[in-house]
Design an enzyme around this catalytic site. Sequence first.
Site, PDB file in Angstrom:
ATOM      1  CG  ASP A 147      38.211  54.672   1.334  1.00  0.00           C
ATOM      2  OD1 ASP A 147      38.741  53.979   2.222  1.00  0.00           O
ATOM      3  OD2 ASP A 147      37.502  54.189   0.423  1.00  0.00           O
ATOM      4  CG  ASP A 203      38.822  55.000  -2.741  1.00  0.00           C
ATOM      5  OD1 ASP A 203      38.170  53.950  -2.635  1.00  0.00           O
ATOM      6  OD2 ASP A 203      40.077  55.020  -2.719  1.00  0.00           O
ATOM      7  CB  SER A 204      33.613  52.551  -3.961  1.00  0.00           C
ATOM      8  OG  SER A 204      32.958  52.976  -2.772  1.00  0.00           O
ATOM      9  CE  LYS A 241      38.153  51.475   3.321  1.00  0.00           C
ATOM     10  NZ  LYS A 241      39.021  51.311   2.104  1.00  0.00           N
ATOM     11  CD  GLU A 243      38.056  45.223  -2.114  1.00  0.00           C
ATOM     12  OE1 GLU A 243      37.469  45.307  -3.210  1.00  0.00           O
ATOM     13  OE2 GLU A 243      38.435  46.226  -1.456  1.00  0.00           O
TER      14      GLU A 243
END
Length: 264
Positions: free
Chosen positions: A84, A45-46, A112, A181
Amino acid sequence: MKPTTIASLQKCKQDKKRFATITAYDYSFAKLFAEEGLNVMLVGDSLGMTVQGHDSTLPVTVADIAYHTAAVRRGAPNCLLLADLPFMAYATPEQAFENAATVMRAGANMVKIEGGEWLVETVQMLTERAVPVCGHLGLTPQSVNIFGGYKVQGRGDEASDQLLSDALALEAAGAQLLVLECVPVELAKRITEALAIPVIGIGAGNVTDGQILVMHDAFGITGGHIPKFAKNFLAETGDIRAAVRQYMAEVESGVYPGEEHSFH
């Protein structure tokens, strides 16, 4: 080419062989990555920030993820493809299953999701219904408004113990991969050693089983703030294919991420 699978990554962990992964959003880059042997990709989703130009990942929809997943799958038919589930796409187990089905139909091998022990029921429901799950702990960008920004997570005994507990709970519920992360190297090492499933780090030092980078960071084409953990491999090579090969080689040898990319 033989397909890359979750079992492939499990064997890497067992053999103590580090592996590289990367985000991908379109056919052309996915094809290039696959041709260079980079066969684990994430439609993250970045894309909300790197592709759509938003200031966070929150506006991304399931339809967005499905669209880009289908494009990446066409470019890399044999890759292990993670996708995602975006913000508010898995507030309940039932909603998670419905949205996971959408991105799996688009070509994902695994979904994810961000969060800890509260996701146990969701992870169980998905895995029981043949949807493989990758967990995501530490700095979870969908929670940026709770964290008050993009900050290192898991510092201090209480916070680190909670993240370890979350990781163990996700694994017990059926998660088959975990992304960590922006956590201290010491915590990343504890979690990686405690889990039987492969752990992929981003801003978690070189002690995890694998690494992931947002492709725009790996090639130095991200505007504005550059994360501490990022490295511009294109600047060193001058060629995208060579940059991909160098990224993979440095991950596999443990050169990247170095101390300058890590947190304590």
